[in-house]
Write an enzyme that holds these catalytic residues in place. Structure first.
Site, PDB file in Angstrom:
ATOM      1  CE1 TYR A  85      -2.995  -3.077   0.295  1.00  0.00           C
ATOM      2  CE2 TYR A  85      -3.580  -2.406   2.519  1.00  0.00           C
ATOM      3  CZ  TYR A  85      -3.716  -3.268   1.454  1.00  0.00           C
ATOM      4  OH  TYR A  85      -4.601  -4.322   1.558  1.00  0.00           O
ATOM      5  CG  LEU A 144     -18.134  -1.182   1.849  1.00  0.00           C
ATOM      6  CD1 LEU A 144     -17.985   0.309   2.095  1.00  0.00           C
ATOM      7  CD2 LEU A 144     -19.319  -1.751   2.608  1.00  0.00           C
ATOM      8  CE  LYS A 165     -10.683   3.196   0.069  1.00  0.00           C
ATOM      9  NZ  LYS A 165     -10.115   3.398  -1.283  1.00  0.00           N
ATOM     10  CB  SER A 166     -14.908   5.472   3.448  1.00  0.00           C
ATOM     11  OG  SER A 166     -15.389   6.705   2.945  1.00  0.00           O
ATOM     12  NE  ARG A 224     -19.989   8.239   0.821  1.00  0.00           N
ATOM     13  CZ  ARG A 224     -19.686   8.485  -0.445  1.00  0.00           C
ATOM     14  NH1 ARG A 224     -18.488   8.114  -0.924  1.00  0.00           N
ATOM     15  NH2 ARG A 224     -20.536   9.085  -1.243  1.00  0.00           N
ATOM     16  CG  ASN A 231     -18.741   2.535   5.791  1.00  0.00           C
ATOM     17  OD1 ASN A 231     -19.884   2.726   5.376  1.00  0.00           O
ATOM     18  ND2 ASN A 231     -17.670   2.783   5.058  1.00  0.00           N
TER      19      ASN A 231
END
Length: 324
Positions: free
Chosen positions: A81, A221, A261-262, A267, A271
């Site tokens: 990442y 998601l 993840k956001s 959100r 979530n």
């Protein structure tokens, strides 16, 4: 020392978002984690980047701090990442830093290079994340001919106290059997795979759960691409929640740890707020039925690409894998 978590009583039928999963090694694992892939950074080796690191336009430290403020107690990280240093900087300044469960993953190129490369990368992870040990370390993909010895390197790191629990990611049933049949190999406690209603591989999920291996779900998601699906919208209206909340709750009720993840504060918060409603068994069945054969085939094709990604390995023939 690594994070010590209080034991929780977990309902067999409905999983409360604040309960922990108990892993095979006796440690406790948060029920929901925060995914950090493409948070702030688009990795240089991600599709379409051509080796050039990119940026999403969002401040990584602010996003991670927002997640911790929202009550997430687990961060799902990875060498691939390319944002662990910034995550570590955000952690260092947050009052909850000593209560956060940290998971990271060893990338294919490092797995290919072997034991010493893995050890060096873990030392780098510890420095970048600013932690004395990792709560959980996974092999990102089962690199053919290399992953068994790589897992043994994780076992050494665990004995040395640099890692608390060890597991795998993107493993098929066949990969797992190859691993645990090797001499001197302990069972991995986690397998992180893509799981959502549009890729719900029931045979694979049941196999790992029967083995006592916790299934973590990345892309819970569906990368946000199908949140407008009529069935999901219908269930969201039925329960007066967002489509994303439906998907997170769905996975928890299946005994799976979602890693949503956001980069959007509202959100991120919503979530995780899924403890106030329950899906019915019929709701769960309907969501499971959304997986198509096309999605299963695409997943297998991606698997064949990624197990040798960033390595010089060329597969003469494709390994046999369970198609479900």
């Amino acid at each position: 020392t690594c994070v010590q978590r209080k034991a929780a009583t977990v309902s067999v039928l409905y999983w409360d978002v604040m309960d922990d999963f108990k892993l095979l090694d006796g440690t406790l694992h948060p029920a929901v984690g925060f995914g950090t892939y493409k948070v702030g950074v688009i990795p240089s080796q991600a599709s379409g980047q051509n080796g050039v690191k990119g940026y999403t336009g969002k401040n990584i430290k602010e996003v991670v701090s927002c997640a911790l403020d929202a009550g997430y107690t687990m961060l799902d990280c990875a060498a691939f990442y390319e944002n662990e240093k910034e995550i570590g900087e955000a952690l260092a300044k947050h009052p909850a830093k000593d209560k956060v469960y940290i998971c990271s993953k060893v990338w294919t190129s490092t797995i290919y290079r072997g034991r010493e490369a893995i050890r060096e990368d873990v030392d780098r992870m510890l420095t970048d994340l600013g932690v004395p040990c990792l709560d959980l370390l996974l092999l990102h993909w089962p690199v053919p001919g290399k992953h068994v010895e790589a897992f043994k390197a994780l076992q050494e790191l665990k004995k040395e106290g640099k890692v608390r629990s060890i597991g795998v990611s993107n493993y098929t049933i066949e990969d797992y059997k190859e691993l645990v049949s090797a001499d001197g190999v302990e069972k991995p406690v986690v397998n992180q795979i893509e799981v959502n209603p549009f890729l719900f591989r029931q045979t694979t999920i049941k196999f790992f759960q029967d083995e006592g291996v916790l299934v973590q779900a990345y892309r819970p998601l569906g990368a946000g691409k199908k949140l407008d699906h009529p069935k999901i919208v219908e269930l969201a209206k039925k329960h007066d929640v967002t489509p994303a909340q439906v998907l997170v709750r769905f996975l928890l009720e299946c005994g799976i740890c979602p890693l949503p993840k956001s980069e959007t504060p509202e959100r991120i918060k919503l979530n995780k707020e899924v403890a106030h409603f329950k899906l019915t068994p019929a709701d769960v069945d309907e969501l499971m039925s959304l997986t198509t054969q096309e999605a299963r085939d695409a997943n297998i094709n991606l698997y064949f690409q990624c197990i040798v990604r960033d390595t010089p390995i060329v597969l003469d023939e494709m390994p046999q894998v369970t198609s479900d």
